[in-house]
Write an enzyme that holds these catalytic residues in place. Sequence first.
Site, PDB file in Angstrom:
ATOM      1  N   GLU A 198      50.186  14.109  30.517  1.00 47.66           N
ATOM      2  CA  GLU A 198      51.440  13.652  31.093  1.00 47.66           C
ATOM      3  C   GLU A 198      51.217  12.385  31.924  1.00 47.66           C
ATOM      4  O   GLU A 198      50.074  12.063  32.267  1.00 47.66           O
ATOM      5  CB  GLU A 198      52.019  14.771  31.984  1.00 47.66           C
ATOM      6  CG  GLU A 198      52.292  16.076  31.237  1.00 47.66           C
ATOM      7  CD  GLU A 198      53.547  16.018  30.374  1.00 47.66           C
ATOM      8  OE1 GLU A 198      53.838  14.992  29.750  1.00 47.66           O
ATOM      9  OE2 GLU A 198      54.244  17.052  30.315  1.00 47.66           O
ATOM     10  N   ASP A 206      46.042  20.373  21.453  1.00 47.54           N
ATOM     11  CA  ASP A 206      46.435  21.155  22.630  1.00 47.54           C
ATOM     12  C   ASP A 206      46.945  22.541  22.254  1.00 47.54           C
ATOM     13  O   ASP A 206      47.203  22.828  21.087  1.00 47.54           O
ATOM     14  CB  ASP A 206      47.488  20.397  23.461  1.00 47.54           C
ATOM     15  CG  ASP A 206      48.577  19.762  22.588  1.00 47.54           C
ATOM     16  OD1 ASP A 206      48.754  20.222  21.447  1.00 47.54           O
ATOM     17  OD2 ASP A 206      49.231  18.827  23.046  1.00 47.54           O
ATOM     18  N   ASN A 222      58.143  10.521  27.388  1.00 51.82           N
ATOM     19  CA  ASN A 222      57.589  10.008  28.646  1.00 51.82           C
ATOM     20  C   ASN A 222      56.236   9.307  28.433  1.00 51.82           C
ATOM     21  O   ASN A 222      55.544   8.991  29.389  1.00 51.82           O
ATOM     22  CB  ASN A 222      57.440  11.149  29.672  1.00 51.82           C
ATOM     23  CG  ASN A 222      56.460  12.219  29.207  1.00 51.82           C
ATOM     24  OD1 ASN A 222      55.839  12.090  28.154  1.00 51.82           O
ATOM     25  ND2 ASN A 222      56.322  13.276  29.987  1.00 51.82           N
ATOM     26  N   HIS A 251      53.576  10.559  26.854  1.00 52.48           N
ATOM     27  CA  HIS A 251      52.372  11.399  26.818  1.00 52.48           C
ATOM     28  C   HIS A 251      51.765  11.434  25.416  1.00 52.48           C
ATOM     29  O   HIS A 251      52.450  11.243  24.417  1.00 52.48           O
ATOM     30  CB  HIS A 251      52.635  12.809  27.366  1.00 52.48           C
ATOM     31  CG  HIS A 251      53.423  13.726  26.479  1.00 52.48           C
ATOM     32  ND1 HIS A 251      54.092  14.830  26.966  1.00 52.48           N
ATOM     33  CD2 HIS A 251      53.656  13.730  25.146  1.00 52.48           C
ATOM     34  CE1 HIS A 251      54.673  15.471  25.965  1.00 52.48           C
ATOM     35  NE2 HIS A 251      54.433  14.818  24.842  1.00 52.48           N
TER      36      HIS A 251
HETATM   37  P1  PGA Z   1      57.694  15.562  18.900  1.00 57.16           P
HETATM   38  O1  PGA Z   1      56.628  15.596  20.076  1.00 57.16           O
HETATM   39  O2  PGA Z   1      56.950  15.194  17.664  1.00 57.16           O
HETATM   40  O3  PGA Z   1      58.238  16.949  18.846  1.00 57.16           O
HETATM   41  O4  PGA Z   1      58.708  14.551  19.276  1.00 57.16           O
HETATM   42  C1  PGA Z   1      55.694  14.581  20.204  1.00 57.16           C
HETATM   43  C2  PGA Z   1      54.856  14.789  21.447  1.00 57.16           C
HETATM   44  O5  PGA Z   1      55.394  15.298  22.441  1.00 57.16           O
HETATM   45  O6  PGA Z   1      53.681  14.411  21.426  1.00 57.16           O
END
Ligand code: PGA
Length: 275
Positions: free
Chosen positions: A143, A67, A136, A138
């Site tokens: 999302e 992304d 959450n 994702h």
């Molecule tokens: P993080 O993010 O490694 O910073 O916890 C993971 C994600 O949101 O996919």
Amino acid sequence: MRVVILPNAEAVARFGADLVVEQLHTRPDSVLGLATGSTPVALYKRLVQACRTGRVSFSRARTFNLDEYLGLERCHPQSYHQYMRHHLFAHIDIPPEHTALPAGDTEDAFAACEDYERRIRASGGIDLQLLGIGRNGHIGFNEPTSSLGSRTRIKTLTQATIDDNARFYKDDECQPHMAITMGIGTILEARRILLLATGPAKAKAVSRMIEGPLGAFCPASALQLHPDTIVAIDQAAASNLVHGDFYQHVEKEHQQLLGRTGRHSAPLSLPTTKQ
Ligand code: PGA
């Protein structure tokens, strides 16, 4: 899903890096799907080290990132283009033209999404996709309530994700609220998936992904459909699992079986204590 519970975050990074190295040894021209965020930083550090010491080469590999923020110039310090350059690409022997991220700074973002899908297809598809998981649930910026069949597209970020990422921005800095992300359908087409999660803040999302019902409310639960997904987590991220002991037992048996048949798997240091 193969669930590998490791003692700590460092062991998770080591496990993940070893798996990437093994992938490149098996197929030097592998197509790797890459992730950003805090979780893969330690893994990238290990890959940089492995490349510097000649243990692995990325010279024939190709990469596609999951992304990129919409509306951020690729030279912006918070862009994922810069994240990848800083944490990995500038320190390994990958030709820059072999690396790809969605173009979040283009005039026609819709065309950029279609182009990204086309380029992934033209590469022959992703051999190993690295993933993190949001609190959450994702994956990428898919999302909750994202379509489980979605392709690369523009997504509006939830407030939870914006809050989670606010730590990377200064108070007066404008934080993007939209992104281009590979879809869940795109991710599920990878031949192998490696998801990493560490720390207690991820425990709930991890248990929903592995043990919860399959559904768009926890996008990562779609990985239950994938035939070759490895979830590597530390004890803290595993703390909400109902069947944690069973996964550790299965993993031990798996390793013994691999040992007996002479097959290889990413080296494991299993925890000595029960979680
Ligand atoms: P993080 O993010 O490694 O910073 O916890 C993971 C994600 O949101 O996919």
